[in-house]
Design a protein around this motif. Structure first.
Motif, mmCIF file in Angstrom:
data_model
loop_
_atom_site.group_PDB
_atom_site.id
_atom_site.type_symbol
_atom_site.label_atom_id
_atom_site.label_comp_id
_atom_site.label_asym_id
_atom_site.label_seq_id
_atom_site.Cartn_x
_atom_site.Cartn_y
_atom_site.Cartn_z
ATOM 1 N N PHE A 49 34.799 26.740 -20.948
ATOM 2 C CA PHE A 49 35.093 25.370 -21.592
ATOM 3 C C PHE A 49 36.383 24.737 -21.356
ATOM 4 C CE2 PHE A 49 35.666 22.743 -25.270
ATOM 5 C CZ PHE A 49 34.776 21.719 -25.100
ATOM 6 N N ILE A 50 37.501 25.403 -21.377
ATOM 7 C CA ILE A 50 38.681 25.023 -21.224
ATOM 8 C C ILE A 50 38.943 24.608 -19.713
ATOM 9 C CG2 ILE A 50 41.148 25.799 -21.127
ATOM 10 C CD1 ILE A 50 40.688 27.729 -23.087
ATOM 11 N N TYR A 51 38.283 25.343 -19.020
ATOM 12 C CA TYR A 51 38.417 24.809 -17.372
ATOM 13 C C TYR A 51 37.563 23.582 -17.242
ATOM 14 C CZ TYR A 51 37.185 24.726 -12.409
ATOM 15 O OH TYR A 51 36.985 24.565 -11.033
ATOM 16 N N LEU A 52 36.427 23.328 -17.747
ATOM 17 C CA LEU A 52 35.735 22.138 -18.142
ATOM 18 C C LEU A 52 36.485 20.972 -18.394
ATOM 19 C CD1 LEU A 52 32.835 20.711 -17.764
ATOM 20 C CD2 LEU A 52 32.649 21.370 -20.182
ATOM 21 N N ILE A 53 37.209 21.234 -19.464
ATOM 22 C CA ILE A 53 38.279 20.067 -19.956
ATOM 23 C C ILE A 53 39.267 19.786 -18.867
ATOM 24 C CG2 ILE A 53 39.811 19.495 -21.706
ATOM 25 C CD1 ILE A 53 38.425 21.368 -23.566
ATOM 26 N N ILE A 54 39.833 20.783 -18.288
ATOM 27 C CA ILE A 54 41.034 20.727 -17.476
ATOM 28 C C ILE A 54 40.696 19.685 -15.937
ATOM 29 C CG2 ILE A 54 42.530 21.857 -15.510
ATOM 30 C CD1 ILE A 54 42.697 24.057 -17.733
ATOM 31 N N THR A 55 39.125 20.025 -15.714
ATOM 32 C CA THR A 55 38.700 19.461 -14.563
ATOM 33 C C THR A 55 38.169 17.853 -14.845
ATOM 34 O OG1 THR A 55 36.966 20.642 -14.657
ATOM 35 C CG2 THR A 55 38.561 21.506 -13.235
ATOM 36 N N GLY A 56 38.271 17.468 -16.020
ATOM 37 C CA GLY A 56 38.002 16.145 -16.281
ATOM 38 C C GLY A 56 36.562 15.979 -16.675
ATOM 39 N N MET A 57 35.860 17.085 -17.083
ATOM 40 C CA MET A 57 34.558 16.902 -17.806
ATOM 41 C C MET A 57 33.577 16.024 -17.147
ATOM 42 S SD MET A 57 35.471 17.241 -21.959
ATOM 43 C CE MET A 57 33.424 17.836 -22.173
ATOM 44 N N LYS A 58 33.466 16.212 -15.642
ATOM 45 C CA LYS A 58 32.290 15.540 -14.886
ATOM 46 C C LYS A 58 31.021 15.707 -15.496
ATOM 47 C CE LYS A 58 35.552 13.684 -12.199
ATOM 48 N NZ LYS A 58 36.568 14.217 -12.628
ATOM 49 N N SER A 59 30.030 14.614 -15.121
ATOM 50 C CA SER A 59 28.673 14.873 -15.575
ATOM 51 C C SER A 59 28.091 16.164 -15.186
ATOM 52 C CB SER A 59 27.860 13.421 -15.403
ATOM 53 O OG SER A 59 27.865 13.537 -14.067
ATOM 54 N N SER A 60 28.153 16.550 -13.736
ATOM 55 C CA SER A 60 27.624 17.660 -13.391
ATOM 56 C C SER A 60 28.258 19.061 -13.762
ATOM 57 C CB SER A 60 27.606 17.516 -11.707
ATOM 58 O OG SER A 60 29.168 17.434 -11.450
ATOM 59 N N SER A 61 29.406 18.932 -14.130
ATOM 60 C CA SER A 61 29.999 20.157 -14.641
ATOM 61 C C SER A 61 29.747 20.160 -16.193
ATOM 62 C CB SER A 61 31.546 20.042 -14.548
ATOM 63 O OG SER A 61 31.965 19.089 -15.095
ATOM 64 N N ILE A 62 29.398 19.324 -16.901
ATOM 65 C CA ILE A 62 28.963 19.408 -18.200
ATOM 66 C C ILE A 62 27.611 19.859 -18.239
ATOM 67 C CG2 ILE A 62 28.658 18.256 -20.281
ATOM 68 C CD1 ILE A 62 30.631 16.198 -19.702
ATOM 69 N N ARG A 63 26.763 19.416 -17.264
ATOM 70 C CA ARG A 63 25.375 19.763 -17.336
ATOM 71 C C ARG A 63 25.212 21.232 -17.056
ATOM 72 N NH1 ARG A 63 23.503 22.461 -13.280
ATOM 73 N NH2 ARG A 63 24.489 21.141 -11.719
#
Length: 445
Positions: free
Chosen positions: A224-238
């Motif tokens: 989840f931290i990596y998700l935040i660092i990378t900008g929380m794109k729609s495909s990665s949130i999915r």
């Protein structure tokens, strides 16, 4: 009702599309809403009422997203910075900025003073344009520091591996494509692996898979931290939502249903960001994932005589393109019919770059170890460049399609679904459609 989440997300999508069309074409919105209401009232039961609620949630989430007044001065975060414009987030809405934007950096929390023009761009989620006359940049908070850290990492990598390779590392690991050249992006597109340069489900799956070996289910937290660092794109949130549901189902000893998980992730994303309904990245991500869920194992079974790795690569590529290719055709985008070579030979190398690049980011202050990782990364990227040149020579050329071809492909697919369900009387429709398309193309010449 089997898999109710699928019905709920479809109702939400219908609601959003109705609201979108209402802003453009009242008659079209009326037809869709009337059809949906007719379907609902023709059924009885609590589940139909719940579906109606989700339709209304989709409708009003879209209306409320764009129904906002942007004042002459407001606090917003810069999420994208280009030479001539910037995009800021204000109350989770996107605002286009131009004018005095030259001191802005991505991640900055800024007090903006300017003239607001209420121009909506439904396809990009823009609620207003603001001509910036003055601004005050606040002290960096944790989000702004994350953006600064990425710039620091790029500079550290650049010192050891050079500008081009550092750009490749930042794009592959963090989706930061501003450091790579246009020709690199074109080559990735030609090989059919451009998703590598935008943090997607592929990246989230790799990071979570590696961390899970050491942390078990707790790997969801650093992911989840990596998700935040990378900008929380729609495909990665999915992808993160689906992985989180897998982890929860395992911990509770419950069965995991991929279609329901995909539907739930779409429901969450569309409810909070209804403009995603027009976002190409969002649509392609879900279409590709849907194809993989439905057809990966079936294609893999058909190709079982092939070597395992080749089978997996072909099955993954073909299943991902089943739904995404017709969409790309209808959008008049160049399509590579088969990107098997890129997925078979180049993707594994990029997987290593993603893993080692992220490890390098963690040990950047331990210089001897960081240098060893950089030299390994440099060697891998050299191999990627050589492999890419070979794949580009062997891969089929990009094919230009138009809207009509996309319609024909969708029609063929729909007829196939109906035929295997017993509607044999429509099996000649695809042939008629193909003949019509051929005559249409002949007339163009």
């Amino acid at each position: 009702m089997e898999r109710p989440m699928i019905y709920f997300v479809c109702a939400l999508i219908f609601g959003i599309i109705t609201a979108l069309l209402l802003s453009v074409n009242f008659f079209a919105a009326f037809i869709i809403a009337a059809f949906f209401i007719f379907v609902i009232i023709s059924k009885d039961g609590t589940k139909m009422r719940i579906i109606t609620i989700f339709f209304l949630l989709g409708f009003f989430s879209f209306i409320l997203y764009y129904h906002i007044n942007v004042p002459g001065s407001f606090k917003a975060r810069i999420v994208l910075k280009k030479e001539t414009f910037a995009i800021a987030k204000y109350k989770n809405r996107k605002i286009l900025l131009y004018g005095d934007i030259y001191e802005f950096n991505e991640g900055d929390l800024t007090k903006i003073y300017g003239k607001t023009k209420k121009e909506k761009d439904y396809f990009k989620g823009i609620v207003a344009n603001v001509y910036v006359e003055n601004h005050v940049i606040y002290k960096k908070d944790i989000i702004a520091k994350i953006y600064s850290i990425k710039l620091l990492l790029y500079n550290e990598y650049k010192i050891i591996v050079g500008k081009d390779k550092a750009g490749t590392i930042m794009a592959a690991c963090f989706g930061d494509t501003k450091y790579i050249s246009y020709s690199q992006k074109e080559d990735m597109s030609k090989m059919g692996i451009c998703h590598i340069m935008a943090v997607s489900g592929f990246h989230i799956a790799i990071v979570y898979g590696v961390l899970q070996r050491f942390l078990g289910i707790s790997a969801i937290v650093p992911t989840f931290i990596y998700l935040i660092i990378t900008g929380m794109k729609s495909s990665s949130i999915r992808a993160f939502i689906m992985l989180a549901l897998i982890a929860i189902s395992k911990s509770l000893y419950k069965s995991y249903d991929a279609l329901s998980a995909l539907s739930f992730s779409a429901l969450v994303l569309l409810f909070f960001n209804p403009y995603y309904i027009c976002d190409m990245g969002f649509i392609l991500s879900f279409l590709a994932t849907l194809g993989i869920i439905l057809y990966y194992n079936k294609i893999k079974l058909k190709l079982r005589k092939l070597p395992s790795k080749l089978n997996e690569s072909i099955s993954l590529t073909l299943s991902a393109q089943i739904f995404s290719m017709p969409f790309l055709m209808m959008e008049d985008i160049n399509v590579r019919l088969i990107s098997i070579l890129g997925n078979l030979f180049i993707i594994p190398l990029y997987s290593l770059i993603i893993i080692m690049g992220n490890i390098g980011s963690l040990v950047v202050k331990i210089k001897p170890l960081f240098k060893i990782i950089c030299y390994c990364l440099s060697t891998i990227i050299t191999a990627v460049n050589g492999g890419s040149a070979l794949v580009l020579q062997l891969s089929p050329q990009l094919v230009n399609y138009a809207y009509l071809e996309g319609i024909v492909v969708i029609l063929i697919y729909m007829c196939y679904i109906f035929v295997i369900r017993g509607y044999e009387n429509i099996k000649f429709i695809p042939l008629i459609a193909i003949i019509f398309l051929i005559f249409y193309k002949i007339q163009l010449f």
